[in-house]
Design a protein around this motif. Structure first.
Motif, PDB file in Angstrom:
ATOM      1  N   LYS A  69       0.851  -1.190   0.000  1.00  0.00           N
ATOM      2  CA  LYS A  69       0.000   0.000   0.000  1.00  0.00           C
ATOM      3  C   LYS A  69       0.882   1.234   0.000  1.00  0.00           C
ATOM      4  CE  LYS A  69      -3.523   2.166   2.888  1.00  0.00           C
ATOM      5  NZ  LYS A  69      -4.314   2.012   4.119  1.00  0.00           N
ATOM      6  N   GLU A  85      -5.396  -5.594   6.472  1.00  0.00           N
ATOM      7  CA  GLU A  85      -5.104  -5.450   5.053  1.00  0.00           C
ATOM      8  C   GLU A  85      -4.441  -6.689   4.487  1.00  0.00           C
ATOM      9  OE1 GLU A  85      -2.737  -2.022   4.765  1.00  0.00           O
ATOM     10  OE2 GLU A  85      -4.316  -0.623   5.289  1.00  0.00           O
ATOM     11  N   ASP A 123      -5.316  -0.234  -3.002  1.00  0.00           N
ATOM     12  CA  ASP A 123      -5.763   0.473  -1.811  1.00  0.00           C
ATOM     13  C   ASP A 123      -7.243   0.829  -1.922  1.00  0.00           C
ATOM     14  OD1 ASP A 123      -5.713   1.675   0.642  1.00  0.00           O
ATOM     15  OD2 ASP A 123      -4.886   3.578  -0.074  1.00  0.00           O
TER      16      ASP A 123
END
Length: 583
Positions: A40, A101, A112
């Motif tokens: 990310k 995540e 993302d």
């Protein structure tokens, strides 16, 4: 895989341990081969950085400077390991805490976005792929229901191949830009999607050969239209299957080699040994060695030239800014001359290519002046940077000498300049790729449609515009859904890239492919780029190239043609049985 991110401010940090506990993404792991998802990242358009000048670069405040170029976690000393203010490597303070995540789907984590948004995108693409053929003229006008059904199936086979080209091959253009931090993954995918589709629609060839790539002897299959139709569909399915497997594991393989292997398997089994041009096959397999070796050699020299003539200059920032328009002019001129549909007369084509190169050079010069002008002025001030040791400046350095990288404002300018150059070259390569490699999917597709709908089964088939657009859509769909996997391998898993290393690899790969294609040498763009990325790694030392990743990639290259051939044979056998009920 090493994260590349903007370095945030630690104004309120009381110690480096507390800071790292709140920002675990700053950890630089040595090797993580099993990851297929890009980390990310913050949007660099909104959160650029200021080059760190303190011994602990991650604790330096960041300010908006220029929109694209970024510095990796180890950019400060061009590959040297980062250390904290006590001289201890950052790796020793890593806490392996998992977050939610880690469990997001790959596409969601890579871009993302939420898993719901990722699912919605995938569903929309699937719906569009299944419904769009009904509105295409290539489905057949005034033909029977069976022919329409087979045409619909053929279009889906072509879409499947184009989807896998997008998932695997687009990394050739954008992988190094993402790996170096010049572009975020989202920026790269959106840019490539527009340029790939435009290239496929505007530059895609309108004439193709039934016997793709000069691998099969055409007259062997004269009068065997049903078998040839099954072989073309099987080649698309076989090449697409292997590309999908390779993309899943993040292996960059050649789409051209996939098609070649599939056609060889079909021709050998159903046409005999005389159906294959073995000399052409030998040229293709020789590119396994020629392509990466040439790419590595040229990128090694390009990167060494950057270190010798830019890094060792009295003012590296000014040297980079002066060299940028020249390099862009040469690169864009070459790409335009080799890949763009220019005039058929050589003088006019050369003039058009030079005009494109001049436009690119002027564009880069204006961007650098606008975005980095204040830094260039600052770098000329006698008080802006500590002066380097005069003895070091006046030392007679050779091309292969180890040159220390610039720091502070000078490093920011150098990386900013090469970041912009890399973005521009990636855009040109992406546009050219859309026009060139879409033929790997739509060539067999157009030939199969022509046979199915009663067209000539000779050597040349005209490709309609809607089929070109269909192939472009397939490439974009594959890029959006799975492209991040191979981009991660090219950009991060072979060696660590910065804007200078990424530009050296991309410029070298493009140069080798263009010159080799003009000389008729057997070259694979994918193999050349992988070799070029390895070359910039070798320029920093043999240990800078991750051997395990390279072994996996080379193994995938070697088995591409045999696997494609085997799958094509199996698929052709199945399709001939199924088609016997329709044709």
């Amino acid at each position: 895989m090493t994260p590349f991110s903007c370095l945030p401010s630690a104004r309120n940090a009381t110690s480096h341990e507390a800071f790292l506990s709140r920002h675990p993404h700053l950890h630089v792991p040595k090797y993580r081969y099993n990851e297929t998802k890009l980390p990310k990242k913050e949007n660099l358009l909104l959160r650029p950085f200021q080059v760190p000048t303190s011994p602990y670069p991650s604790l330096t405040n960041s300010k908006l400077t220029h929109p694209f170029a970024s510095i990796s976690s180890f950019a400060e000393a061009e590959g040297e390991k980062e250390q904290n203010d006590q001289g201890i490597p950052l790796e020793t303070h890593r806490e392996d805490a998992k977050t939610d995540e880690d469990y997001l789907p790959g596409m969601a984590q890579a871009f993302d976005i939420s898993s719901r948004t990722a699912s919605a995108i995938a569903i929309f693409i699937a719906f569009a792929a299944l419904s769009t053929p009904f509105f295409m003229k290539s489905l057949g006008q005034g033909v029977g229901l069976k022919t329409k059904f087979l045409s619909y199936t053929t279009l889906l086979f072509g879409f499947y191949m184009a989807w896998n080209i997008g998932a695997n091959d687009v990394a050739n253009a954008m992988g190094t830009s993402v790996g170096s931090g010049a572009l975020t993954l989202r920026q790269a995918v959106l840019t490539a999607a527009i340029l790939e589709f435009s290239g496929a629609l505007l530059m895609g060839t309108h004439v193709t050969s039934t016997m793709q790539k000069g691998i099969l002897v055409a007259n062997v299959f004269q009068g065997k239209d049903s078998l040839l139709f099954a072989g073309l569909l099987s080649s698309l399915a076989a090449a697409g299957t292997w590309l999908q497997v390779a993309s899943y594991y993040g292996w960059p393989v050649s789409t051209t080699h996939c098609i070649v292997g599939s056609m060889v398997g079909f021709g050998l089994v159903y046409g005999g040994a005389g159906a294959v041009f073995w000399s052409s096959l030998a040229r293709v397999t020789s590119s396994w060695v020629i392509s990466p070796v040439m790419g590595a050699m040229v990128s090694f020299l390009v990167y060494k030239c950057i270190r010798r003539f830019v890094y060792s200059a009295r003012n590296p920032g000014q040297a980079a800014a002066a060299a940028a328009p020249i390099a862009v002019f040469l690169g864009v001129t070459g790409i335009s001359f080799a890949a763009f549909p220019l005039s058929k007369t050589f003088p006019m084509a050369l003039a058009q290519a030079l005009s494109c190169g001049a436009a690119g050079a002027i564009l880069v010069y204006e961007i650098i002046k606008k975005q980095l002008g204040h830094l260039l002025v600052k770098s000329t001030s006698s008080h802006s940077e500590p002066q380097q040791n005069a003895a070091t400046q006046n030392k007679n350095l050779g091309l292969l000498s180890d040159v220390a990288g610039p720091k502070g404002t000078q490093l920011e300018i150098v990386y900013g300049v090469f970041g912009y150059m890399q973005i521009l070259s990636a855009c040109f390569m992406s546009f050219a790729h859309g026009g060139n490699d879409v033929s790997n999917a739509i060539g067999p597709l157009a030939a199969a449609l022509s046979i199915l709908q009663g067209g000539a089964s000779g050597t040349e088939i005209v490709i309609p515009n809607d089929v070109l657009a269909w192939g472009g859509f397939g490439i974009v769909a594959g890029l959006m859904m799975w492209g991040y996997r191979v981009i991660a391998t090219i950009g991060k898993k072979i060696t660590e890239l910065t804007p200078t290393r990424g530009f050296a690899a991309e410029f070298a790969a493009a140069s080798v492919v263009l010159f080799a294609s003009k000389l008729g040498l057997p070259i694979s763009a994918t193999h050349t780029l992988v070799g070029a990325v390895m070359g910039v790694g070798f320029a920093r030392g043999l240990n800078s190239v991750r051997a395990e990743t390279v072994r996996e990639i080379v193994t995938s290259w070697v088995v591409t043609i045999p696997v494609g051939a085997s799958l094509a044979v199996v698929y052709t056998w199945i399709l001939t049985k199924v088609l016997s009920y329709f044709l």
